[in-house]
Design a protein around this motif. Structure first.
Motif, PDB file in Angstrom:
ATOM      1  N   PRO A   1       0.908  -1.321  -0.068  1.00  0.00           N
ATOM      2  CA  PRO A   1       0.082  -0.013   0.083  1.00  0.00           C
ATOM      3  C   PRO A   1       1.004   1.311   0.018  1.00  0.00           C
ATOM      4  N   ALA A   2       2.224   0.999  -0.008  1.00  0.00           N
ATOM      5  CA  ALA A   2       3.122   2.398  -0.047  1.00  0.00           C
ATOM      6  C   ALA A   2       2.563   3.380  -0.987  1.00  0.00           C
ATOM      7  N   VAL A   3       2.293   2.897  -2.267  1.00  0.00           N
ATOM      8  CA  VAL A   3       2.057   3.971  -3.282  1.00  0.00           C
ATOM      9  C   VAL A   3       0.716   4.309  -3.299  1.00  0.00           C
ATOM     10  N   LEU A   4      -0.246   3.615  -2.306  1.00  0.00           N
ATOM     11  CA  LEU A   4      -1.492   4.272  -2.051  1.00  0.00           C
ATOM     12  C   LEU A   4      -1.501   5.160  -0.818  1.00  0.00           C
ATOM     13  N   ALA A   5      -0.557   5.364  -0.101  1.00  0.00           N
ATOM     14  CA  ALA A   5      -0.449   6.041   1.286  1.00  0.00           C
ATOM     15  C   ALA A   5      -1.154   7.376   0.987  1.00  0.00           C
ATOM     16  N   GLU A   6      -0.900   8.030  -0.151  1.00  0.00           N
ATOM     17  CA  GLU A   6      -1.493   9.568  -0.037  1.00  0.00           C
ATOM     18  C   GLU A   6      -3.080   9.436   0.169  1.00  0.00           C
ATOM     19  N   LEU A   7      -3.664   8.549  -0.622  1.00  0.00           N
ATOM     20  CA  LEU A   7      -5.230   8.433  -0.544  1.00  0.00           C
ATOM     21  C   LEU A   7      -5.574   7.553   0.825  1.00  0.00           C
ATOM     22  N   ALA A   8      -4.794   6.690   1.205  1.00  0.00           N
ATOM     23  CA  ALA A   8      -5.151   6.169   2.540  1.00  0.00           C
ATOM     24  C   ALA A   8      -4.783   6.932   3.789  1.00  0.00           C
ATOM     25  N   GLY A   9      -4.193   8.141   3.793  1.00  0.00           N
ATOM     26  CA  GLY A   9      -3.953   9.206   4.708  1.00  0.00           C
ATOM     27  C   GLY A   9      -2.651   9.161   5.348  1.00  0.00           C
ATOM     28  N   ALA A  10      -1.792   8.138   4.672  1.00  0.00           N
ATOM     29  CA  ALA A  10      -0.463   8.007   5.361  1.00  0.00           C
ATOM     30  C   ALA A  10       0.768   8.857   4.709  1.00  0.00           C
TER      31      ALA A  10
END
Length: 446
Positions: free
Chosen positions: A321-330
């Motif tokens: 999920p690192a590349v999705l972190a912006e959308l996941a809030g991280a």
């Protein structure tokens, strides 16, 4: 009786012009152009206007779309007329202007080149597909190639017809018949003779006018791979290294994802890109982003997308999920900071990576769909727990193929695929449990 309320004053009037120039402009459009204080258009269009159209002439800068807001703001309060080719609302500047000024846009259309072409050819428009290659890659034409279909291809320039012929030959449609129609509606109108894509090189003289449209009657070569219009393309249609959602499971997966026009898919663990590609092939307005950790596979996805007619597929190289972190809030991945939220998510690999399922679920709006496939026991445990907590449908997909067994025939069973499909509801959700193991997020569960 209450009198009708007057509409808002027009900020911009867009006027369609044909190849016949000023001669073909109706009186109402002529009056607008004569009265305009500012005339905006391409150099060719501006040159069609007579001196009596005395407004300030401004040629569109390049790139055009980003310049629209500033240019309109600069001349706000003046009478602005924008010139367009044919029907401004059919693959024209009218869309961009409507996005900027809304119902303060007035549109005065002219017959489009598509209408002229259909009239010249005797092709009913409702049975003819239109594909534009203006500012778009020629590869997108591949998604429209089906035996017996008629296509009208909007050309970017004089070189487009040759590009179309080359693509048809490359995709197994060399026997297709092409006609190039130039300067439709104008004094220099020319409708060329029909020629097959295979024989294009022998065409003398070749068409050379930049204002043209290509008519294609699709004919598939007898030995070419047949690609249907529904999900479940043959596995041979894809370049892959084994990480491919196989045909029958792919068809079931797309059925569970249920793509609709205009929707966006996130494909996590892209593998060969087959799910995202076939999502986009269901409708020209469908969009997809695929996340793939392996750069070699990511490049392969790009090639598959171009080959199968959806070059607009966005491929993000990185591990979820690192590349999705912006959308996941991280907040870690600048590369995907501009990704809009998805309508659906497919997870084809990486289910045991801590936080992956939560990140995908968090990104989904209420009503969004999530589908996950796996063939491993570890990921199956994750899906079973997710199903217990949040419902949805958990199914086991098993496919067997008939193979020779000595002088007889028997069944060879493929690895069964466990699939969880769920729609996000308004009800509060329990947190997901994940198995703390390292996974490639690279189509490993496909």
């Amino acid at each position: 009786m209450t009198p009708a309320r007057p509409g808002p004053p027009y900020a911009v009037t867009v006027v369609g012009l044909g190849a016949d120039g000023w001669r073909g402009v109706p009186d109402a459009s002529r009056a607008v152009l004569r009265d305009a204080e500012v005339l905006i258009g391409g150099p060719r269009q501006l040159d069609l206007l007579p001196p009596e159209c005395a407004g300030e002439r401004i040629a569109w800068p390049s790139p055009l779309r980003p310049a629209v807001p500033a240019l309109l703001a600069e001349h706000a309060g003046r009478r602005i007329a924008v010139l367009a080719s044919g029907d401004p609302m059919f693959y024209g500047i009218g869309r961009a202007l409507a996005e900027e000024v809304g119902d303060r846009l007035r549109v005065l259309p002219h017959p489009s080149s598509v209408s002229y072409a259909a009239a010249r050819l005797g092709w009913p428009l409702e049975d003819t597909e239109v594909v534009t290659l203006v500012g778009r890659p020629a590869a997108r034409l591949a998604a429209a190639l089906h035996d017996g279909r008629r296509l009208l291809v909007l050309s970017a320039d004089a070189g487009t017809p040759a590009e179309v012929a080359a693509l048809l030959r490359d995709r197994g449609f060399g026997p297709s018949r092409l006609r190039v129609l130039e300067q439709l509606g104008g004094e220099r109108e020319r409708t060329g003779d029909a020629v097959t894509a295979d024989d294009w090189a022998a065409l003398t003289p070749p068409p050379g006018d930049p204002l043209n449209i290509v008519a294609v009657e699709c004919r598939r070569a007898p030995d070419a791979l047949r690609l249907g219009a529904v999900p479940g393309l043959p596995d041979e249609a894809y370049e892959h290294d084994g990480q491919l959602t196989k045909r029958y499971v792919r068809a079931a997966t797309l059925a569970a994802l249920a793509p609709a026009p205009g929707e966006l898919l996130w494909d996590i663990g892209g593998g060969s890109g087959s799910i995202a590609i076939e999502w986009m092939r269901t409708h020209p307005s469908c969009r997809a982003v695929t996340v793939e950790r392996d750069p070699v596979r990511a490049a392969r996805i790009t090639r598959n997308a171009e080959r199968l007619g959806v070059p607009g597929l966005r491929v993000v190289t990185g591990a979820a999920p690192a590349v999705l972190a912006e959308l996941a809030g991280a907040a870690e991945a600048a590369e995907v900071a501009e990704l809009p939220p998805p309508d659906a998510v497919f997870i084809g690999g990486g289910l045991t990576v801590p936080g992956l399922l939560e990140a995908c679920w968090s990104a989904l709006p209420v009503g969004g769909r999530l589908v996950a496939n796996t063939v491993t026991l570890e990921s199956e445990a994750v899906l079973a727990d997710a199903h217990r907590r949040h419902g949805g449908e958990l199914v086991r997909l098993a496919v067997a193929h008939a193979v020779p067994v000595g002088g007889f025939t028997g069944w060879r069973q493929a690895m069964p695929v466990i699939q969880w499909a769920v729609r996000k509801s308004l009800e509060p959700l329990e947190p997901f449990d994940t198995v703390d193991t390292v996974d490639a997020t690279s189509g490993a569960d496909r």
